[in-house]
Design a protein around this motif. Sequence first.
Motif, PDB file in Angstrom:
ATOM      1  N   ILE A  60      -5.338  -2.874  -0.165  1.00 28.31           N
ATOM      2  CA  ILE A  60      -5.469  -4.132   0.578  1.00 28.31           C
ATOM      3  C   ILE A  60      -5.995  -5.182  -0.394  1.00 28.31           C
ATOM      4  N   GLU A  61      -5.395  -6.352  -0.381  1.00 29.03           N
ATOM      5  CA  GLU A  61      -5.820  -7.433  -1.277  1.00 29.03           C
ATOM      6  C   GLU A  61      -5.747  -8.763  -0.541  1.00 29.03           C
ATOM      7  N   LEU A  62      -6.742  -9.621  -0.782  1.00 27.65           N
ATOM      8  CA  LEU A  62      -6.830 -10.898  -0.082  1.00 27.65           C
ATOM      9  C   LEU A  62      -6.141 -12.022  -0.847  1.00 27.65           C
ATOM     10  N   ASN A  63      -5.743 -11.764  -2.081  1.00 29.25           N
ATOM     11  CA  ASN A  63      -5.072 -12.780  -2.884  1.00 29.25           C
ATOM     12  C   ASN A  63      -3.559 -12.621  -2.729  1.00 29.25           C
ATOM     13  N   PRO A  64      -2.893 -13.554  -2.053  1.00 29.10           N
ATOM     14  CA  PRO A  64      -1.450 -13.391  -1.815  1.00 29.10           C
ATOM     15  C   PRO A  64      -0.627 -13.348  -3.096  1.00 29.10           C
ATOM     16  N   LYS A  65      -1.069 -14.069  -4.132  1.00 31.14           N
ATOM     17  CA  LYS A  65      -0.340 -14.040  -5.397  1.00 31.14           C
ATOM     18  C   LYS A  65      -0.347 -12.650  -5.995  1.00 31.14           C
ATOM     19  N   THR A  66      -1.508 -12.000  -5.965  1.00 34.31           N
ATOM     20  CA  THR A  66      -1.608 -10.638  -6.484  1.00 34.31           C
ATOM     21  C   THR A  66      -0.722  -9.688  -5.687  1.00 34.31           C
ATOM     22  N   VAL A  67      -0.702  -9.856  -4.366  1.00 30.00           N
ATOM     23  CA  VAL A  67       0.108  -8.981  -3.516  1.00 30.00           C
ATOM     24  C   VAL A  67       1.585  -9.140  -3.853  1.00 30.00           C
ATOM     25  N   ARG A  68       2.048 -10.386  -4.029  1.00 31.70           N
ATOM     26  CA  ARG A  68       3.463 -10.612  -4.366  1.00 31.70           C
ATOM     27  C   ARG A  68       3.824  -9.949  -5.692  1.00 31.70           C
ATOM     28  N   GLU A  69       2.959 -10.146  -6.691  1.00 30.21           N
ATOM     29  CA  GLU A  69       3.250  -9.607  -8.021  1.00 30.21           C
ATOM     30  C   GLU A  69       3.260  -8.087  -8.020  1.00 30.21           C
ATOM     31  N   GLU A  70       2.287  -7.489  -7.319  1.00 35.45           N
ATOM     32  CA  GLU A  70       2.191  -6.031  -7.324  1.00 35.45           C
ATOM     33  C   GLU A  70       3.293  -5.389  -6.482  1.00 35.45           C
ATOM     34  N   ARG A  71       3.720  -6.060  -5.425  1.00 33.13           N
ATOM     35  CA  ARG A  71       4.818  -5.517  -4.618  1.00 33.13           C
ATOM     36  C   ARG A  71       6.125  -5.482  -5.410  1.00 33.13           C
ATOM     37  N   LYS A  72       6.305  -6.469  -6.279  1.00 30.98           N
ATOM     38  CA  LYS A  72       7.492  -6.462  -7.127  1.00 30.98           C
ATOM     39  C   LYS A  72       7.499  -5.259  -8.066  1.00 30.98           C
ATOM     40  N   LYS A  73       6.289  -4.767  -8.395  1.00 30.33           N
ATOM     41  CA  LYS A  73       6.164  -3.604  -9.270  1.00 30.33           C
ATOM     42  C   LYS A  73       6.249  -2.291  -8.492  1.00 30.33           C
ATOM     43  N   GLY A  74       6.360  -2.398  -7.158  1.00 35.19           N
ATOM     44  CA  GLY A  74       6.467  -1.201  -6.337  1.00 35.19           C
ATOM     45  C   GLY A  74       5.158  -0.658  -5.820  1.00 35.19           C
ATOM     46  N   GLU A  75       4.079  -1.433  -5.945  1.00 41.02           N
ATOM     47  CA  GLU A  75       2.779  -0.961  -5.467  1.00 41.02           C
ATOM     48  C   GLU A  75       2.730  -0.973  -3.935  1.00 41.02           C
ATOM     49  N   PRO A  76       2.156   0.054  -3.318  1.00 41.83           N
ATOM     50  CA  PRO A  76       1.978   0.085  -1.858  1.00 41.83           C
ATOM     51  C   PRO A  76       0.769  -0.765  -1.457  1.00 41.83           C
ATOM     52  N   ILE A  77       0.949  -2.067  -1.454  1.00 44.89           N
ATOM     53  CA  ILE A  77      -0.149  -3.006  -1.230  1.00 44.89           C
ATOM     54  C   ILE A  77       0.289  -4.042  -0.209  1.00 44.89           C
ATOM     55  N   PHE A  78      -0.659  -4.522   0.584  1.00 49.72           N
ATOM     56  CA  PHE A  78      -0.329  -5.609   1.494  1.00 49.72           C
ATOM     57  C   PHE A  78      -1.506  -6.552   1.657  1.00 49.72           C
TER      58      PHE A  78
END
Length: 354
Positions: free
Chosen positions: A116-134
């Motif tokens: 879980i992350e509160l920074n939307p920029k981090t979430v977008r970047e990590e999701r592109k890498k395939g991380e199970p994050i929201f």
Amino acid sequence: MILTGLAIGQIGEFAFILSRSGIEYGLLGPDLEQVFLAVSVGTMTVAPFVIASAPRVTSAVRRLPLPGWLKARDAALKVAPANGPKKGHIVIVGFGPMGRHVADAARSTGVPYMAIELNPKTVREERKKGEPIFFGDAIHEGVLSHVGVEGARVVVITIPNADTARHVTAIARKMNPKCAIITRTRYMEDSLSLYTLGADEVICEEFETAAEVLMRVLIKYPVPKTDIDRLVASMRTDRYEMLREASEQVPSLRDIELHLDNAAISIVRVEEGAPIAGKTLAETNLRQKYDVTVLAIRRGAETLAGPDGGTMIEAGDLCILIDAGRGNGEISPLFRRGSDAVSSLSPKNQSEQT
């Protein structure tokens, strides 16, 4: 944006430099200059208090019924992956450097995890890498439920803000009484409250930094490694050591608990003046009356493993208990000061024990 705005909203020292140019070019008259100075001093005075309250204000604003168009941008980031783990996984709260290290270790060992992350920029970047994050704020039960905290085996709270860490720790413990909660904190003074709220382990940056600095300094001298280890261990003789080493018992005990039907493991502190204080285990009659067994007793820096019937219970002891769960009553009053549970430890019950 709200957090950033509150942090940089005050007028800084650089504004005074700009004001001199404004005065020189006639853009800032004498009357307006006095207003400017008053506002500058006022904002600089309240800045520390505004920054300190910024996380709470931001959380309160996020709970408001904001317009749909304002929330639409990050709506997709709030949806957890459909194929995410539901049980036995790690929940990582905060995906900064520490959270990333935990995720890397989990991935390399094949352990499932959700972040879980509160920074939307981090979430977008990590999701592109395939991380199970929201995207979400972990102080809300609904957010923790999205990542399946109810079925998680471990919850790792890496956020640096102490108030938020305490809030998330309490909610995670409420939602999953059996999971292991590992919480980060900056200062030792925050450790006790985190343990009280349900953290199994508290990693204190202040303590760990001091230990690392001590080791690095001594390595530069011809000091045997055994002596360095001994000196570092001596740092754990204070209050923080007692809390941390007591918590080290919990994960392994919870692992045992998962394989025992209708059993619960807990750690209870004996308060001063509690009915059980000053009595031996045989006199307490815990096993016969409550189906409760004392697995170990933590007394200061000493751990009494497998205590026998002659072991005396003292005020301040941390008792590690396993409850067979046969519904023979609540034993917590025996460990509290001023409890009316003295009758449970009456001579009649003691004679039954013998």
